[in-house]
Design an enzyme around this catalytic site. Structure first.
Site, PDB file in Angstrom:
ATOM      1  N   ASP A   1      73.138 -56.159 -13.214  1.00  0.00           N
ATOM      2  CA  ASP A   1      72.364 -56.017 -11.981  1.00  0.00           C
ATOM      3  C   ASP A   1      72.762 -57.101 -10.954  1.00  0.00           C
ATOM      4  O   ASP A   1      73.012 -58.253 -11.327  1.00  0.00           O
ATOM      5  CB  ASP A   1      70.880 -56.158 -12.374  1.00  0.00           C
ATOM      6  CG  ASP A   1      69.921 -55.842 -11.258  1.00  0.00           C
ATOM      7  OD1 ASP A   1      70.272 -55.022 -10.382  1.00  0.00           O
ATOM      8  OD2 ASP A   1      68.800 -56.394 -11.276  1.00  0.00           O
TER       9      ASP A   1
ATOM     10  N   GLY B   1      60.081 -59.003  -6.711  1.00  0.00           N
ATOM     11  CA  GLY B   1      58.958 -59.912  -7.025  1.00  0.00           C
ATOM     12  C   GLY B   1      57.623 -59.241  -6.768  1.00  0.00           C
ATOM     13  O   GLY B   1      57.566 -58.050  -6.437  1.00  0.00           O
TER      14      GLY B   1
HETATM   15  P1  13P Z   1      61.065 -56.453  -9.365  1.00  0.00           P
HETATM   16  O1  13P Z   1      61.221 -57.852  -9.870  1.00  0.00           O
HETATM   17  O2  13P Z   1      60.219 -56.369  -8.145  1.00  0.00           O
HETATM   18  O3  13P Z   1      60.584 -55.530 -10.433  1.00  0.00           O
HETATM   19  O4  13P Z   1      62.515 -55.957  -8.910  1.00  0.00           O
HETATM   20  C1  13P Z   1      63.458 -55.668  -9.862  1.00  0.00           C
HETATM   21  C2  13P Z   1      64.791 -55.400  -9.283  1.00  0.00           C
HETATM   22  O5  13P Z   1      64.930 -54.741  -8.298  1.00  0.00           O
HETATM   23  C3  13P Z   1      65.942 -55.945 -10.007  1.00  0.00           C
HETATM   24  O6  13P Z   1      67.131 -55.653  -9.371  1.00  0.00           O
END
Ligand code: 13P
Length: 280
Positions: free
Chosen positions: A81, A178
């Site tokens: 990611d 977040g």
């Molecule tokens: P969140 O931390 O808001 O769940 O976002 C996750 C995300 O998009 C990781 O790439």
């Protein structure tokens, strides 16, 4: 079984649902997500972001994620990611990740396109999928930056798709990483427009804090991969805290079970909302 992410997203397009992409930081989180996937017969994606490697080194967590996917009963893609550097993206591919994201959302569109194409060439040699991002999702994956939201321009998505042929495209529609400070107001008008004029499976980042109704609406309008990170970490932490409060921790292995349970409950809840249960 370990699968290419592209296959999961194609099935999700055909079946009109979204696949959960759960961020993990240790073995317990991996086990919890896969327990939910097995129980609900759901395809899932296990992911880790480049900014998290300082806590979970890629050369250690990467092989664990790949081995867990290979041994899973349901289809599992392993995804890198928010790849920032070619070096780490290549390392993930060498370890057997079946998908990588190159996040060039901060770059001018021309440069984002050119670098994404280069990553697609590299990933192609591994038969791995590539995700890219255009527009700016708010915040940053580890909360260290307060990036302002800049919604994707639909015509940019058309150009990006035509020039790169990327496998999955993350767009910005008012979502942010977040915990949200205010209730998120997603721009479904932008999502619908992008979905109308492109064919690429779309990705929603910043899944934590989005309402079930909005998730469903997203999944019916082209969003085929939904990233959940903060909620995974928060649920694991809460599960452990609760177990301590209930005096249920008597030694390390109770802690281990509480962590698995937190990740399991979180994945289960999201899989049901995304409609990916019974799709394995
Ligand atoms: P969140 O931390 O808001 O769940 O976002 C996750 C995300 O998009 C990781 O790439």
């Amino acid at each position: 079984m370990l699968v290419n992410m592209k296959e999961l997203l194609k099935d999700a397009q055909d079946g009109n649902y979204a696949v959960g992409s759960f961020s993990v930081a240790n073995m317990e989180m991996v086990l919890g997500v896969l327990k939910a996937a097995r129980e609900l017969s759901a395809p899932v994606i296990l992911q880790i972001a480049e900014v998290r490697l300082k806590q979970s080194p890629l050369e250690i967590i990467g092989p664990l994620m790949v081995a867990a996917a290979e041994n899973a009963d349901t289809p599992v893609a392993v995804h890198f990611d928010h790849g920032k550097t070619e070096e780490k993206i290549k390392q993930a591919l060498d370890l057997g990740f079946t998908s990588v994201m190159f996040d060039g959302s901060h770059l001018p569109l021309d440069e984002n396109i050119a670098t994404t194409k280069r990553i697609i060439d590299i990933a192609g040699k591994y038969n791995a999928s590539v995700e890219a991002e255009i527009g700016c999702v708010g915040g940053s994956e580890d909360g260290s930056e307060d990036i302002a939201i800049n919604c994707t321009k639909p015509q940019d998505a058309v150009r990006f798709e035509a020039e790169t042929g990327v496998d999955a495209l993350a767009i910005a529609i008012g979502n942010a990483h977040g915990n949200y400070k205010d209730v998120p107001k997603l721009r479904f008008d932008i999502l619908q427009k992008v979905n109308e004029i492109t064919n690429t499976p779309l990705v929603l980042h910043g899944g934590t804090g989005i309402s079930p109704d909005d998730f469903v609406k997203c999944s019916k309008n082209g969003i085929k991969k939904i990233n959940i990170a903060t909620a995974t970490f928060d649920c694991v932490e809460q599960s452990v805290r609760q177990a301590y409060e209930q005096d249920a921790i008597n030694g390390y292995y109770d802690l281990h079970l509480a962590e698995i349970d937190g990740a399991y409950q979180n994945a289960k809840k999201h899989i049901m909302i995304f409609g990916s249960n019974n799709k394995a």
